[in-house]
Design an enzyme around this catalytic site. Sequence first.
Site, short mmCIF file in Angstrom:
data_model
loop_
_atom_site.label_atom_id
_atom_site.label_comp_id
_atom_site.label_asym_id
_atom_site.label_seq_id
_atom_site.Cartn_x
_atom_site.Cartn_y
_atom_site.Cartn_z
N HIS A 80 5.06 5.27 12.11
CA HIS A 80 3.69 6.14 11.82
C HIS A 80 4.59 6.83 12.78
O HIS A 80 3.39 7.59 13.20
CB HIS A 80 2.51 5.13 12.93
CG HIS A 80 1.27 4.83 12.25
ND1 HIS A 80 0.67 3.90 12.77
CD2 HIS A 80 1.82 4.20 10.47
CE1 HIS A 80 -0.14 3.04 11.47
NE2 HIS A 80 1.62 2.87 10.18
N GLU B 235 4.22 -5.70 4.17
CA GLU B 235 3.88 -4.88 5.08
C GLU B 235 4.86 -4.38 6.15
O GLU B 235 5.93 -4.77 6.21
CB GLU B 235 2.47 -5.11 6.55
CG GLU B 235 1.36 -4.85 6.55
CD GLU B 235 1.63 -3.00 6.05
OE1 GLU B 235 2.04 -2.91 7.06
OE2 GLU B 235 -0.22 -2.59 5.76
N GLU C 66 -4.79 0.94 2.71
CA GLU C 66 -5.15 0.35 3.56
C GLU C 66 -4.45 1.12 5.52
O GLU C 66 -5.32 0.40 5.82
CB GLU C 66 -3.43 -0.26 3.88
CG GLU C 66 -3.16 -1.34 4.69
CD GLU C 66 -3.13 -1.53 5.93
OE1 GLU C 66 -2.75 -2.47 7.16
OE2 GLU C 66 -2.14 -0.48 5.76
N GLU C 67 -4.60 2.36 5.56
CA GLU C 67 -4.04 2.93 6.78
C GLU C 67 -5.82 2.78 7.21
O GLU C 67 -5.63 3.32 8.29
CB GLU C 67 -2.95 4.09 7.20
CG GLU C 67 -1.87 3.72 6.41
CD GLU C 67 -0.71 2.54 7.01
OE1 GLU C 67 -1.79 2.73 8.46
OE2 GLU C 67 -0.08 2.90 6.87
N HIS D 108 0.90 -0.99 0.12
CA HIS D 108 0.31 0.24 -0.13
C HIS D 108 1.18 0.52 0.22
O HIS D 108 2.20 1.02 1.15
CB HIS D 108 -0.92 -0.13 1.40
CG HIS D 108 -0.48 0.04 2.74
ND1 HIS D 108 -0.19 1.80 2.67
CD2 HIS D 108 0.09 -0.47 3.25
CE1 HIS D 108 0.43 1.66 4.37
NE2 HIS D 108 0.71 0.03 4.29
#
Length: 831
Positions: free
Chosen positions: A285, A209, A182-183, A136
């Site tokens: 993140h 991922e 995806e997030e 993603h």
Amino acid sequence: MYFTADLGPVIIRDDVLLVGQVISQFNPESQHFLCVCLSSIRREHLEQITSVGPRPVGSQENEVLTVGYLLEQINNIKAETAEGPHQLTVDVQRPSGTFSIDFLGGFTSFYDRVTNIAVKLEPKGGTQHLMLANCHFDTVANSPGASDDAVSCAVMLEVLHSLANHSSPLTHGVIFLFNGAEENILQASHGFITQHPWAKQVRAFINLEAAGVGGKEVVFQTGPENPWLVQAYVHAAKHPFASVVGQEVFQSGIIPSDTDFRIYRDFGNIPGIDLAFIENGFIYHTKYDTANRILTDSIQRAGDNILAVLKHLVTSEKLANTSEYRHGNMVFFDLLGVVVVAYPARVGSILNYMVATAAFLYLAKKASLPGGRYVRQLAYATGVAVLSWFVTLLSVLIVALVITLLGRSMFWYTHFYTSICLYGAAATGKMVLVHTLAKNLYYGGVRLVELGDLYFDVSLLLWCCSLVWLTHHGLCSAYVPMLMVAFPLTTKLLLAKEFKHKGASVKYSVLYLLGLALPYIHFMFLIWVVFEIFTPIMGRSGTEIPPEVVLATLVTLATIFLSSFFLHFIYLVRSTKWILAGLGSVFLVMLLLVSCGVFFPYSGSMDSPRPKRVFIQHTTRTFHNLKGQVESQDSGLWINSFDFTGIQHITPHIPEVNDSVRTRCREDRPFCGYPWFLPVKFLSKKNWYLPAPEVSPSSPVEFRLVSREETSWGTVKMVFNVKGPSHMSLYLMPHRGSSLSTWSFGDGTPQFDLSGEYFIFYSHGLNAPTWTFWFEIQKNAQKDRMISVAISSHYFFGEDQRTAQLEEILHRFPPWSFPSSWVSTYHMYRY
């Protein structure tokens, strides 16, 4: 509807001109990096993708710039390989859909026109069976997302280039899915697997991922069942890194994370392999997740593995008939990343029971010796060992509680060795002390060699019991106690004469350690992985989970497990006073240093950042009464800390953010009356609200009740229209006596009632229409109120993301913090 754009034979849905217009914005200086082979993967893709900054769903950076760059590179690969034995088709899909998911307590998701770029590589003439490779390119707000997940998309581009240039035609085809949402909790993958026409041909998938930044990519879950996939990875991967222990831990739900693997498994009924980078999760993140932090070796290793595994799978006969090889599970684990050991679970069960039987026969032979005291001695010794576990764990947890009460939580977050020095020394010292007391007070007249032999048997018995229990419950992780029984038992039998005549001689000790080397090295590696994952998670697990308790427990358990086959040395040595003195000194010195605050939890070092995570929303809240009139309104900076320390370290830098502005949950308002982006209020119950001026985004949310009618079956159907930014959260709270009976989300049945509330997560890509939804509610005839409905809007990008007040407070945060900020609104209506 499908169109053909002037990019070449590329299928584009809806936004044909838009994509064509923005490709030139990336304008790489040259195309030479597209022609290199995979053996020298270049960083240009990664750097180009991350150069546009954060890429939340709905932003120009995600929907236009990144999509344009990916399409340009894909089209270049297509042009380069046009004369080869393969054909390449590109489809830009913008699906809309809805589903419910049991994650973060459970909620429902609705998405509209999110973006997927699907690239199908197949032999000319087509194929019936396809592999799927998924990455993603979207990110959370305020993070460039190099590891999560731009690096995977960079790897996929290079793998696509390599496979497309393969001189001989592939047996089967591959879909490379560059997933743009995806997030937003796995929305784009759901849109592909449930709606795309190619999805019906997919037989298996590989998902790429990240839960950290760089390092090795680990296979942490496979299946369900389909052992042939693990066998393919074992056979093909050049740099294997895999563990069935990780799979069973992850699938237990202990780790608060999920991947597209779940969507393909649950909604597509497709087996797959899930890989992720796990190292350095401290900056996952955050703004520090940048391209320069990912080593070229990490990219190269991932590319080598993915290319090799995909090549193996697309030439495998098993892909054409997966149902024939579907049943069964695999035990798999790697030995220091050099080689993967894998065998069927049924073989593992037989092997486990054989090892357990051998151990029990060894113990039974001793029990049958003349004298008849062995069984009783073994029982008493086992009781002492188990008692030492509980006393040790209780003692260390008391230390953890003291540290928490002193306000020194997470002192180890930047200095992990300190947790070993404090909790590890306490745990080891307590175990040595308990067994020393048992040796001196209870076993006063027993020969040391006999005691050493007895406590070796105790460890063997306890590991053997865990082996039988795990095997009986069908857990593949039972291979760990199998190794911890087989190797020590074999070593002990081989050294029986040496031990009997000389006891704990130097020769015996050295040979004993060599015999235990393989299982202990592997077990220590597993423990390292556990700490590599769980230590960073404590920095984002909310304000309610005490991290000292978690880490102290993990350190104590690791100490107990690792010390098991060394316990008997306590009974073989004449004195342990120097060991106890050393461990006690380390513990007391570390306790003093921690109590004095020498070790600060966080670090803003650019070389090795350990940031404190804080969410700040500048929000305006508006509450309406039954008549639709505004009954109250306020605005402020709503601050959430996502670790246990709250704001105790922030207040000295920003004095007005203190416990006097801490919020209280209003139970009569949906989700306490605050704009929760995800349903995580149970994780972060401590938050703060600092008054601030009203926000005025350029595209305010428009929320309207379209119709309200009573049905013939006794419910009230309410239809709503909403127009707003790309991210919104809808909260439904039926009042007492009322209940939702059906709605327009998911499969039509309201799911996941969170303490009387329902959470619907909404997002959209570009040019999305007005969001229309409805629900039916069974009302209480005795009351006027049926339901409270609230809608929050979140502005994650563009000019609406910032305000002067946000900018001012952000500059005041210390450099060791990562305040992720945006503008939001919250509107509540009662019906």
